[in-house]
Scaffold this motif. Structure first.
Motif, short mmCIF file in Angstrom:
data_model
loop_
_atom_site.label_atom_id
_atom_site.label_comp_id
_atom_site.label_asym_id
_atom_site.label_seq_id
_atom_site.Cartn_x
_atom_site.Cartn_y
_atom_site.Cartn_z
N GLN A 91 39.63 30.72 38.19
CA GLN A 91 40.37 31.75 37.45
C GLN A 91 39.58 33.07 37.45
OE1 GLN A 91 43.59 30.91 36.45
NE2 GLN A 91 43.55 33.13 36.44
N ILE A 92 38.26 32.94 37.26
CA ILE A 92 37.41 34.14 37.26
C ILE A 92 37.46 34.83 38.63
CG2 ILE A 92 34.99 34.90 37.21
CD1 ILE A 92 34.53 32.88 34.93
N VAL A 93 37.37 34.01 39.69
CA VAL A 93 37.41 34.57 41.04
C VAL A 93 38.73 35.32 41.26
CG1 VAL A 93 37.70 33.90 43.47
CG2 VAL A 93 35.74 33.06 42.17
N LEU A 94 39.83 34.69 40.85
CA LEU A 94 41.13 35.35 41.05
C LEU A 94 41.23 36.64 40.24
CD1 LEU A 94 43.47 32.22 41.14
CD2 LEU A 94 42.86 33.71 43.06
N ASN A 95 40.70 36.62 39.02
CA ASN A 95 40.74 37.84 38.21
C ASN A 95 39.94 38.98 38.85
OD1 ASN A 95 42.49 37.12 36.23
ND2 ASN A 95 40.94 36.36 34.82
N CYS A 96 38.76 38.63 39.36
CA CYS A 96 37.95 39.67 40.04
C CYS A 96 38.72 40.23 41.23
CB CYS A 96 36.64 39.07 40.54
SG CYS A 96 35.57 38.56 39.21
N CYS A 97 39.34 39.32 41.97
CA CYS A 97 40.16 39.71 43.12
C CYS A 97 41.22 40.72 42.73
CB CYS A 97 40.92 38.47 43.60
SG CYS A 97 40.38 37.94 45.16
N ARG A 98 41.95 40.38 41.67
CA ARG A 98 43.08 41.23 41.25
C ARG A 98 42.58 42.59 40.77
NH1 ARG A 98 45.10 35.90 38.05
NH2 ARG A 98 46.09 34.90 39.85
N LEU A 99 41.47 42.55 40.04
CA LEU A 99 40.96 43.81 39.50
C LEU A 99 40.48 44.72 40.63
CD1 LEU A 99 40.66 45.10 36.75
CD2 LEU A 99 38.27 44.39 36.75
N LEU A 100 39.77 44.14 41.62
CA LEU A 100 39.29 44.95 42.74
C LEU A 100 40.47 45.49 43.56
CD1 LEU A 100 36.19 42.83 43.81
CD2 LEU A 100 36.13 45.22 43.03
N THR A 101 41.50 44.66 43.74
CA THR A 101 42.69 45.12 44.47
C THR A 101 43.30 46.32 43.76
OG1 THR A 101 43.13 42.85 45.22
CG2 THR A 101 44.96 44.40 45.35
N ARG A 102 43.25 46.29 42.44
CA ARG A 102 43.82 47.39 41.66
C ARG A 102 42.96 48.65 41.77
NH1 ARG A 102 47.56 50.43 40.45
NH2 ARG A 102 48.12 50.91 38.29
N ILE A 103 41.64 48.47 41.76
CA ILE A 103 40.75 49.64 41.63
C ILE A 103 40.39 50.30 42.97
CG2 ILE A 103 38.38 50.27 40.97
CD1 ILE A 103 38.62 48.30 38.66
N LEU A 104 40.25 49.49 44.02
CA LEU A 104 39.74 50.04 45.29
C LEU A 104 40.48 51.29 45.80
CD1 LEU A 104 38.77 46.84 47.27
CD2 LEU A 104 37.30 48.82 46.94
N PRO A 105 41.83 51.33 45.76
CA PRO A 105 42.48 52.54 46.28
C PRO A 105 42.02 53.81 45.57
CG PRO A 105 44.08 50.77 46.07
CD PRO A 105 42.82 50.28 45.42
#
Length: 795
Positions: A91-105
């Protein structure tokens, strides 16, 4: 309501980051709490983290944004190290994934931040143990390596091979990921049990990868091809120990996908298809990793001494990009068959007609598939020859013609029109393609074109005619390409139908009106191309083409008018006056269209408000192609040295009359172009008598004039003798007639083969990223960020 995200209403919110108060990377209690609170989906994260807030953190508390990114990557690295054995870790890995996907652009859109992920973070050593910080990895590398490890993580993204309990779980570092390839196909025979949780997790990780690669969207288009994407470059390098299994997994997942499932109608409405989002994501990641300018490098080739493995173990000289390298080295027939069948099945999917409306699932990623097919043919010549070896190529041709015809009136699909035409241009450079077109066309895909009985060549000509006469204005730059394709295949067309023959003559009629010829500097090229088509067919395929010969005889006045084209200034002005009365580019009437096929819908323009991405201009046909002459034995010889001296405007001196060499024409056009076409004071080009003379004298009319001279009196005699008004008798006479010994010596066949160049490489990059931007709407990863590679416009 100043909370930024509250993960599930817990006390830890990301508002903390906006405050000027620094968030300490070492505050373990805070971070444990922060990651443990779960958002349930990537959509939630997008909803809870507004763009304005991300930009606020970036501008007002940059050190907090840096800490957040660093901690998110650190968590992914830890997850990859530990192998994510517990639900909480996943769950933590997926949350990090989602947050980075949101922030990177938002990191990429700010030039000052763009280098951030390529800086090193203290304490993140490359090696084992505590080495010096000189050895630290940039954050981007740690992130990419962690994601690739996670994509082969037993029980998270792949099936475990053990009867797993936590104690005996596989060590993620000791597993051979080649045994965990996601789908059977190229280089892998075992099809793993489908697992929708694994598919969902892979999709989230691939979405993050795609977001990392999207830095390319924030740089303006440049013709400098050395401008490689550092994310893709690292990901596709030998540093990525999973490069081969990942390439194979992506390719196989796409090519093995069958959207129709078990053929049960409405199946897709009953069961959610977890595979499709993964296939789309895989296709997008794959084409981005293959974004490589092959014109600047020696094309990777296979030396023919390959062994039985899917890819050779011996490193050939080839690109450093391993994905391009692997793609170029696939060589087994069964692998080619698997890829071609898969791509053809998916491209044909939108054409599948069912009697029950909406009963079959329609895929939406045909543009990504066309880019993938293009890359396969461009980087792997053995694949290209395999495609053309049998009539399977027609399973690619028909869907492409369907898309071209369907999109011709829709401004938001100009990119789709271009890639379809580019693929056909590439294929048409090979003799086999022309030969394959002679296969009768019996598949009745409902298309908005006249009904005809004939071959795939007829289908191609009829669709091209439809695009030219009833497409929208922005397609004019493609006319050269469309006619070049027809020229390339024309020497091999055994028997055109009457419908297709009439279409070709209608185009000649339209393009040879004086106002069209005199209204733009390169319009006469279209006439040269069409005359070259007629000459090729008359010289090389006269027997069997009585329909075309009859059409030429019926429209003989068009050829006589061309031969007598007026060249004096007064006539030129008069010709241009006509244009003001008829602004249409081409007469839409008089094309004998007749009834369209049953069940077809007319090509519709874009709905107002549809979003589209702008594209860079494509190179002229002379930059896109190089000329080759076909010798007696069928081999091709390049005629390139002279053609590289083409005119400054990049306009090729279209086709030549018999026996005329390119070099004379090219240097002539370069020297005289400025003298021949006087530029008026407004900087507008105006036609002059000298300019008209310069190309009129080269119109290759000899063969056709000789044919008319021989056949017209004979046909007229039959009509008088037999009192005939009946076409069939004349056609019968023409079928048995011969012109052996009466025509000029056959001219050599000239084929214009596509050649890789940095202009098309740039076009593909902007087109591909434009498609990816517009197709990722849920969540809208790049929406409303400051992209520079293209503009988003509303129709």
């Amino acid at each position: 309501a100043d909370d930024w995200i509250v993960w599930n209403g817990s006390s830890t919110s990301i508002t903390t980051f906006v405050s000027p108060q620094p968030v300490e990377a070492t505050d373990n209690a805070f971070w444990d709490q922060f990651w443990a609170d779960t958002a349930t989906s990537v959509q939630d994260v997008f909803a809870l983290v507004p763009a304005a807030e991300i930009r606020a953190v970036r501008e007002e508390s940059p050190s907090n944004l840096a800490t957040l990114c660093y901690k998110a990557v650190e968590k992914l690295v830890q997850g990859a190290e530990s192998g994510c054995h517990t639900e909480k870790e996943r769950q933590i890995v997926l949350n990090c994934c989602r947050l980075l996907t949101r922030i990177l652009p938002y990191i990429f859109e700010d030039p000052d931040w763009r280098g951030f992920f390529w800086s090193t973070v203290p304490g993140a050593g490359r090696g084992e143990g505590d080495e010096d910080d000189e050895n630290a990895r940039p954050l981007a590398e740690s992130l990419l390596l962690a994601v690739t490890d996670l994509l082969f993580c037993p029980d998270f993204t792949v099936q475990s091979h053990r009867r797993s309990t936590v104690d005996t779980a596989e060590d993620i570092h000791s597993i051979d990921s080649c045994e965990y390839i996601w789908e059977a196909g190229v280089g892998f025979a075992h099809s793993p049990q489908p697992n929708y949780i694994h598919d969902l997790n892979r999709t989230e990780l691939l979405k993050l990868l795609l977001t990392c690669f999207s830095e390319a969207m924030y740089l303006p288009p440049s013709s400098d091809s050395s401008n490689t994407n550092p994310w893709v470059q690292f990901f596709c390098s030998t540093e990525n120990r999973h490069a081969l299994p990942l390439f194979t997994s992506l390719l196989n997942v796409v090519c093995a996908y069958d959207p129709v499932g078990y053929g049960i109608p409405y199946n897709h409405l009953l069961f959610s298809d977890y595979r499709e989002p993964l296939v789309e994501e895989a296709a997008q990641v794959l084409i981005v990793t293959l974004d490589y300018d092959s014109s600047t490098s020696s094309s990777p080739t296979v030396d023919g001494t390959t062994t039985g493995t899917a890819m050779d173990d011996v490193d050939p000289p080839g690109p450093d990009n391993l994905f391009v390298n692997y793609l170029s080295r696939i060589h087994r027939e069964e692998d080619f068959q698997f890829i071609l069948k898969g791509v053809a099945r998916l491209l044909s999917n939108p054409l599948v007609q069912t009697y029950l409306p909406n009963s079959a699932k329609k895929i939406q990623f045909h543009q990504e598939l066309l880019v993938l097919f293009w890359k396969l043919c461009d980087f792997n010549k053995k694949f290209l020859f395999f495609v053309l070896k049998s009539s399977d190529v027609l399973d690619i041709l028909v869907p492409i013609l369907y898309f071209l015809n369907d999109a011709r009136a829709d401004q938001s699909r100009v990119g789709l029109m271009h890639i379809g035409v580019f693929i056909l241009l590439l294929l048409s450079g090979e003799r086999n393609f022309g030969v394959r077109l002679n296969k009768p066309y019996s598949v009745r895909v409902p298309m908005d074109i006249p009904v005809f009985t004939g071959t795939h060549a007829d289908l191609l000509i009829i669709v091209f005619h439809k695009i030219i006469t009833s497409g929208h204005q922005r397609l004019q730059p493609l006319f050269d390409c469309l006619l070049t394709i027809v020229v390339n295949v024309s020497p091999y067309l055994k028997s055109l139908s009457m419908v297709a023959a009439n279409k070709l003559l209608h185009l000649l009629e339209a393009f040879s009106t004086t106002w069209f010829l005199f209204s733009a500097v390169q319009n006469h090229h279209l006439v040269f191309f069409l005359l070259e088509v007629f000459n090729n067919i008359i010289q090389y395929q006269f027997d069997g083409n009585s329909n075309l010969v009859y059409a030429v005889i019926r429209k003989r006045n068009v050829f006589h008018q061309l031969a007598n084209l007026p060249t004096d200034a007064q006539a030129i002005q008069k010709g241009l006056q006509r244009r003001k009365k008829t602004p249409e580019p081409i007469s839409r009437t008089n094309s004998q269209d007749g009834v369209s096929m049953e069940g077809s819908r007319p090509a519709a323009p874009a709905e107002p408000g549809t979003l589209k991405a702008s594209l860079v201009a494509t190179p002229g046909i002379d930059k896109l192609t190089e000329k080759s002459q076909v010798s007696e034995d069928g081999t091709m010889r390049s005629l390139e040295p002279e053609a590289s001296q083409l005119s400054p405007e990049g306009n090729p001196p279209a086709a030549l009359s018999d026996g005329e060499s390119w070099s004379g024409e090219a240097s002539h056009s370069r020297r005289d172009r400025r003298r021949l076409s006087s530029a008026s004071s407004s900087g507008q080009w105006t036609p002059t008598p000298d300019w008209v003379m310069s190309w009129k004298s080269k119109l290759p009319l000899q063969t056709i004039m000789r044919l008319l001279q021989v056949l017209v009196p004979q046909v007229e005699k039959i009509c008088i003798d037999k009192g005939l008004t009946d076409e069939s008798e004349i056609l019968k006479f023409l079928q048995h007639g011969t012109l052996v010994g009466l025509l000029p010596v056959p001219h050599p066949i000239l084929i214009r083969k596509y050649q890789a160049n940095s202009g098309t490489a740039m076009w593909f990059r902007t087109y591909m990223w434009g498609v990816i931007y517009l197709r990722n709407v849920d969540p809208p990863i790049w929406y409303d960020t400051d992209v520079k590679l293209f503009e988003i416009q509303r129709v």
